[in-house]
Design a protein around this motif. Structure first.
Motif, PDB file in Angstrom:
ATOM      1  N   HIS A  59       0.870  -1.253   0.045  1.00 56.50           N
ATOM      2  CA  HIS A  59       0.137  -0.208   0.045  1.00 56.50           C
ATOM      3  C   HIS A  59       0.849   1.037   0.060  1.00 56.50           C
ATOM      4  CE1 HIS A  59       0.760  -0.712   4.327  1.00 56.50           C
ATOM      5  NE2 HIS A  59       0.640   0.413   4.397  1.00 56.50           N
ATOM      6  N   LEU A  60       2.115   1.073  -0.035  1.00 56.66           N
ATOM      7  CA  LEU A  60       3.090   2.394   0.087  1.00 56.66           C
ATOM      8  C   LEU A  60       3.888   2.452  -1.072  1.00 56.66           C
ATOM      9  CD1 LEU A  60       4.617   1.952   3.442  1.00 56.66           C
ATOM     10  CD2 LEU A  60       2.730   3.346   2.807  1.00 56.66           C
ATOM     11  N   ASP A  61       4.066   3.611  -1.739  1.00 59.27           N
ATOM     12  CA  ASP A  61       4.789   4.080  -2.963  1.00 59.27           C
ATOM     13  C   ASP A  61       6.196   4.653  -2.178  1.00 59.27           C
ATOM     14  OD1 ASP A  61       3.051   3.498  -4.798  1.00 59.27           O
ATOM     15  OD2 ASP A  61       2.469   5.593  -4.535  1.00 59.27           O
ATOM     16  N   VAL A  62       7.587   4.007  -2.538  1.00 59.32           N
ATOM     17  CA  VAL A  62       8.753   4.136  -2.042  1.00 59.32           C
ATOM     18  C   VAL A  62       9.738   4.694  -2.573  1.00 59.32           C
ATOM     19  CG1 VAL A  62      10.454   3.153  -0.538  1.00 59.32           C
ATOM     20  CG2 VAL A  62       8.249   1.953  -0.413  1.00 59.32           C
ATOM     21  N   ARG A  72       4.957   6.607   0.571  1.00 52.82           N
ATOM     22  CA  ARG A  72       3.556   7.618   0.713  1.00 52.82           C
ATOM     23  C   ARG A  72       2.538   6.315   0.256  1.00 52.82           C
ATOM     24  NH1 ARG A  72       3.932  12.863  -1.166  1.00 52.82           N
ATOM     25  NH2 ARG A  72       2.288  12.461  -2.666  1.00 52.82           N
ATOM     26  N   THR A  73       1.424   6.879   1.255  1.00 51.75           N
ATOM     27  CA  THR A  73       0.136   6.301   0.818  1.00 51.75           C
ATOM     28  C   THR A  73      -0.649   7.108  -0.205  1.00 51.75           C
ATOM     29  OG1 THR A  73      -1.163   7.380   2.318  1.00 51.75           O
ATOM     30  CG2 THR A  73      -0.145   5.319   3.132  1.00 51.75           C
ATOM     31  N   ALA A  74      -1.420   6.473  -1.126  1.00 56.81           N
ATOM     32  CA  ALA A  74      -2.226   7.149  -2.057  1.00 56.81           C
ATOM     33  C   ALA A  74      -3.743   7.038  -2.252  1.00 56.81           C
ATOM     34  CB  ALA A  74      -1.479   6.813  -3.410  1.00 56.81           C
ATOM     35  N   VAL A  81      -0.763  14.207   5.873  1.00 63.69           N
ATOM     36  CA  VAL A  81       0.180  14.384   7.004  1.00 63.69           C
ATOM     37  C   VAL A  81       1.695  13.669   6.782  1.00 63.69           C
ATOM     38  CG1 VAL A  81      -1.597  14.758   8.584  1.00 63.69           C
ATOM     39  CG2 VAL A  81      -0.490  12.506   8.491  1.00 63.69           C
ATOM     40  N   ILE A  82       2.663  14.432   7.584  1.00 66.99           N
ATOM     41  CA  ILE A  82       3.874  13.953   7.375  1.00 66.99           C
ATOM     42  C   ILE A  82       4.380  13.052   8.623  1.00 66.99           C
ATOM     43  CG2 ILE A  82       6.420  14.457   7.462  1.00 66.99           C
ATOM     44  CD1 ILE A  82       5.914  16.466   5.063  1.00 66.99           C
ATOM     45  N   LEU A  83       4.883  11.825   8.934  1.00 67.24           N
ATOM     46  CA  LEU A  83       5.534  11.467   9.983  1.00 67.24           C
ATOM     47  C   LEU A  83       7.068  11.500   9.649  1.00 67.24           C
ATOM     48  CD1 LEU A  83       3.108   8.541  11.185  1.00 67.24           C
ATOM     49  CD2 LEU A  83       3.023  10.951  11.821  1.00 67.24           C
ATOM     50  N   ALA A  84       8.059  12.071  10.492  1.00 64.66           N
ATOM     51  CA  ALA A  84       9.206  12.197   9.907  1.00 64.66           C
ATOM     52  C   ALA A  84      10.286  11.891  10.985  1.00 64.66           C
ATOM     53  CB  ALA A  84       9.643  13.582   9.278  1.00 64.66           C
ATOM     54  N   GLY A  85      11.565  11.190  10.868  1.00 65.95           N
ATOM     55  CA  GLY A  85      12.315  10.908  11.603  1.00 65.95           C
ATOM     56  C   GLY A  85      13.691  10.703  11.210  1.00 65.95           C
ATOM     57  N   HIS A  86      14.804  11.073  11.946  1.00 67.46           N
ATOM     58  CA  HIS A  86      16.215  10.787  11.392  1.00 67.46           C
ATOM     59  C   HIS A  86      16.525   9.478  11.907  1.00 67.46           C
ATOM     60  CE1 HIS A  86      18.389  11.675  14.893  1.00 67.46           C
ATOM     61  NE2 HIS A  86      17.548  12.760  15.174  1.00 67.46           N
ATOM     62  N   ILE A  87      17.422   8.781  10.849  1.00 67.34           N
ATOM     63  CA  ILE A  87      17.860   7.358  11.161  1.00 67.34           C
ATOM     64  C   ILE A  87      19.328   7.274  11.829  1.00 67.34           C
ATOM     65  CG2 ILE A  87      16.114   6.157   9.705  1.00 67.34           C
ATOM     66  CD1 ILE A  87      18.441   5.972   7.742  1.00 67.34           C
ATOM     67  N   ILE A 140      -0.571   9.598   4.343  1.00 63.69           N
ATOM     68  CA  ILE A 140       0.543   9.579   5.043  1.00 63.69           C
ATOM     69  C   ILE A 140       1.797   9.682   4.300  1.00 63.69           C
ATOM     70  CG2 ILE A 140       1.768   8.950   7.102  1.00 63.69           C
ATOM     71  CD1 ILE A 140      -0.590   7.280   8.033  1.00 63.69           C
ATOM     72  N   THR A 141       2.659  10.677   4.582  1.00 63.79           N
ATOM     73  CA  THR A 141       4.190  10.428   4.137  1.00 63.79           C
ATOM     74  C   THR A 141       5.066  10.094   5.179  1.00 63.79           C
ATOM     75  OG1 THR A 141       3.608  12.087   2.215  1.00 63.79           O
ATOM     76  CG2 THR A 141       5.764  11.664   2.721  1.00 63.79           C
TER      77      THR A 141
END
Length: 374
Positions: A59-62, A72-74, A81-87, A140-141
């Protein structure tokens, strides 16, 4: 949370190929992420594992960009909305017996190791939502990016803004930095300036032949020691400012009167000011001295005025607080996306030799975001 402006030393560990289980216990997922060492500059192995796990979700485009991964969902929802985090993480501790290292370890239900709070607990929540919230009420992104803990010019999120701006369109953003599970709005800005004083070199046995540049810097220290930082209310949140000397350079030898001294100053300013206004404030305080701005990053206003923010705060169920440190919500704010910080763990433990997070705190953050998105 940015660590410093230098490139860290070469990685101490070679990360093994790892298959991440996104459907299991999110706290165990956090431990698995921590076990893949990813000091800034060495994120490739973790980015590979994150990319592989996300590409397995139909269900995600990567998209992969360097060591940043965007999924991302489509679903055609009215909001995105964005859910972001650094790795990446700061370098591993060098003190023998430190628990903030790699691999992770458990003490009951408390998870120890580098990245526990900053911010692999939050990244685990992102990944768990990507796998389990397959029909969210909003599109969601998910953004997983590299090089947050070093110079701002290296930022993976900044690179995505430059090279894949179209992937970042959204109405609201959440950065999963540690906040003890409380929404923290916006962030302070930061600016660094160097004040230089000059003197005349001479042999210290004949000091009267020279002029001591370090002594000439004493008024700078006196003004900053007497400075009373402000607390500024911005959109209902109180941001505490600070201005401090963080480094002094001067002198060439133990028997030479120094002919130059550089005092580095860091001003953390409320998000009601631009970097230019912050610089003008420092220059006014230190008028008469030679000042050069070496680095600055704008802050971000709280980002709590949108309907999405209000519904998220309601889902969390706690009064929001200000973010005193600088975070990448500022980058989102610069491109017109209001954003807040929300994640598991105590931010005071970030980068420490005792870095840890409670498993239930990770689970609680996942539950709050799942309620809101589901």
């Amino acid at each position: 949370m940015t660590y410093n402006d230098t490139t860290p030393p070469a990685p101490l560990h070679a990360a093994p190929a790892t298959r991440l289980d996104l459907a299991g216990d999110v706290a165990e997922l956090a431990a698995a992420l921590m076990d893949i060492e990813s000091v800034s500059g060495n994120e490739a192995a973790l980015a590979d594992a994150v990319e592989a796990a996300l590409r397995a979700l139909p269900h995600l485009d990567v998209t992969r960009n360097g060591d940043a991964v965007v999924a991302r969902t489509a679903l055609g929802r009215a909001e995105r909305v964005i859910l972001a985090g650094h790795i990446d993480t700061v370098p591993l501790p060098t003190v023998p017996g430190s628990r903030g290292t790699v691999p992770s370890s458990w003490d009951g239900e408390v998870l120890y190791g580098r990245g526990a709070t900053d911010m692999k607990g939050g990244v685990a929540v992102q990944l768990a939502i990507a796998a389990t919230v397959t029909e969210p009420c909003k599109d969601i992104t998910f953004i997983f990016y590299d090089h947050e803990e070093v110079a701002a010019s290296k930022s993976g999120l900044g690179r995505l803004v430059r090279e894949h701006r179209e992937l970042l369109d959204a109405t609201f953003g959440i950065l999963l930095e540690p906040t003890n599970g409380t929404v923290e709005g916006g962030c302070n800005g930061t600016i660094r300036l160097e004040a230089t004083t000059h003197g005349l070199a001479a042999h210290s046995a004949r000091a009267w032949m020279g002029e001591n540049a370090i002594h000439a810097a004493a008024p700078i220290l006196a003004r900053l020691a007497a400075y009373q930082p402000a607390t500024v209310t911005v959109d209902g949140l109180d941001y505490r400012e600070s201005m401090n000397v963080v480094r002094i350079h001067g002198g060439t030898a133990g028997n030479v009167i120094p002919d130059a001294c550089v005092v580095e100053i860091n001003y953390r300013f409320a998000p009601d000011k631009s970097p230019a206004q912050a610089e003008a404030h420092v220059r006014e305080l230190l008028s008469g001295f030679e000042l050069v701005c070496t680095d600055s990053s704008a802050g971000a206003r709280p980002g709590l005025n949108s309907p999405a923010a209000a519904s998220f705060v309601a889902a969390v169920g706690r009064e929001p607080l200000p973010k005193y440190g600088w975070t990448d919500v500022a980058r989102l704010g610069e491109i017109g996306i209001p954003a807040v910080n929300f994640g598991p763990g105590d931010p005071l433990l970030a980068h420490s030799d005792n870095e840890h997070v409670a498993a239930d705190d990770i689970r609680a953050c996942l539950a709050a975001l799942s309620r809101w998105l589901g």
